[in-house]
Design a protein around this motif. Structure first.
Motif, PDB file in Angstrom:
ATOM      1  N   ILE A  84       0.867  -1.181   0.000  1.00 14.36           N
ATOM      2  CA  ILE A  84       0.000   0.000   0.000  1.00 14.36           C
ATOM      3  C   ILE A  84       0.903   1.230   0.000  1.00 14.36           C
ATOM      4  CG2 ILE A  84      -1.835   1.260   1.173  1.00 14.36           C
ATOM      5  CD1 ILE A  84      -2.684  -1.356   2.488  1.00 14.36           C
ATOM      6  N   ILE A  85       0.730   2.065  -1.008  1.00 11.92           N
ATOM      7  CA  ILE A  85       1.561   3.262  -1.146  1.00 11.92           C
ATOM      8  C   ILE A  85       0.673   4.484  -1.331  1.00 11.92           C
ATOM      9  CG2 ILE A  85       3.486   1.966  -2.159  1.00 11.92           C
ATOM     10  CD1 ILE A  85       2.604   3.121  -4.920  1.00 11.92           C
ATOM     11  N   PRO A  86       1.254   5.682  -1.142  1.00 13.07           N
ATOM     12  CA  PRO A  86       0.491   6.884  -1.495  1.00 13.07           C
ATOM     13  C   PRO A  86       0.166   6.821  -2.989  1.00 13.07           C
ATOM     14  CG  PRO A  86       2.403   7.456  -0.171  1.00 13.07           C
ATOM     15  CD  PRO A  86       2.546   6.011  -0.547  1.00 13.07           C
ATOM     16  N   ALA A  87      -1.065   7.097  -3.352  1.00 10.62           N
ATOM     17  CA  ALA A  87      -1.483   6.995  -4.750  1.00 10.62           C
ATOM     18  C   ALA A  87      -0.793   8.070  -5.588  1.00 10.62           C
ATOM     19  CB  ALA A  87      -2.996   7.138  -4.860  1.00 10.62           C
ATOM     20  N   PRO A  88      -0.187   7.668  -6.699  1.00 13.33           N
ATOM     21  CA  PRO A  88       0.432   8.668  -7.578  1.00 13.33           C
ATOM     22  C   PRO A  88      -0.590   9.723  -7.994  1.00 13.33           C
ATOM     23  CG  PRO A  88       1.040   6.442  -8.253  1.00 13.33           C
ATOM     24  CD  PRO A  88      -0.028   6.305  -7.194  1.00 13.33           C
ATOM     25  N   TYR A  89      -0.162  10.976  -7.993  1.00 17.80           N
ATOM     26  CA  TYR A  89      -0.960  12.140  -8.370  1.00 17.80           C
ATOM     27  C   TYR A  89      -2.054  12.505  -7.372  1.00 17.80           C
ATOM     28  CZ  TYR A  89       1.219  10.835 -12.772  1.00 17.80           C
ATOM     29  OH  TYR A  89       2.136  10.464 -13.728  1.00 17.80           O
ATOM     30  N   LEU A  90      -2.439  11.599  -6.481  1.00 15.98           N
ATOM     31  CA  LEU A  90      -3.550  11.874  -5.565  1.00 15.98           C
ATOM     32  C   LEU A  90      -3.157  11.786  -4.091  1.00 15.98           C
ATOM     33  CD1 LEU A  90      -6.328   9.944  -7.508  1.00 15.98           C
ATOM     34  CD2 LEU A  90      -6.129  12.424  -7.252  1.00 15.98           C
ATOM     35  N   ALA A  91      -1.899  11.545  -3.816  1.00 21.56           N
ATOM     36  CA  ALA A  91      -1.460  11.377  -2.425  1.00 21.56           C
ATOM     37  C   ALA A  91      -1.710  12.638  -1.596  1.00 21.56           C
ATOM     38  CB  ALA A  91       0.012  11.001  -2.367  1.00 21.56           C
ATOM     39  N   ARG A  92      -1.578  13.803  -2.213  1.00 22.02           N
ATOM     40  CA  ARG A  92      -1.796  15.043  -1.464  1.00 22.02           C
ATOM     41  C   ARG A  92      -3.231  15.156  -0.967  1.00 22.02           C
ATOM     42  NH1 ARG A  92      -4.161  16.721  -5.663  1.00 22.02           N
ATOM     43  NH2 ARG A  92      -3.440  17.547  -7.596  1.00 22.02           N
TER      44      ARG A  92
END
Length: 119
Positions: free
Chosen positions: A65-73
């Motif tokens: 599970i990682i911060p979603a690319p482009y949407l992590a913010r």
């Protein structure tokens, strides 16, 4: 996490819609606001969705599970097939993603969606 079951769950939420964006991504929305995204190809290999601010770091500390690319913010996470995330927990997280986005809709739109689901 069974991605096909997750897609079926997303489709079952009141007022949920799905469409293809960016050429190949299946996007689930409520009130035209996204709450989950996955690949359109079957079988899906990953799914991204909105997470609660308080759980974002906890979830992204887990393998797969990682911060979603482009949407992590915006506190979105990406879950891949290697993640140790059971179907029940995944369902709870997806329902919460839907609820978080639904809560940001206007009261009028919330009422319209709720009334349409009740009829």
């Amino acid at each position: 996490m069974d991605f096909e079951a997750a897609k079926a769950l997303c489709r079952s939420f009141p007022g949920a819609t799905e469409d293809i964006k960016w050429g190949e991504d299946l996007v689930f929305s409520v009130g035209e606001k996204m709450f989950a995204v996955t690949g359109n190809a079957a079988p899906a290999q990953a799914m991204s969705f909105k997470a609660e601010d308080e759980r974002f770091l906890e979830l992204t500390d887990r393998p797969g599970i990682i911060p979603a690319p482009y949407l992590a913010r915006a506190k979105w996470v990406r879950v891949d097939a290697s993640a140790d995330l059971g179907d029940e927990e995944a369902a709870q997280l997806l329902r919460r993603a839907y609820e978080l986005v639904f809560a940001k809709l206007t009261k009028k739109l919330q009422r319209e969606i709720t009334e349409a689901a009740a009829s």
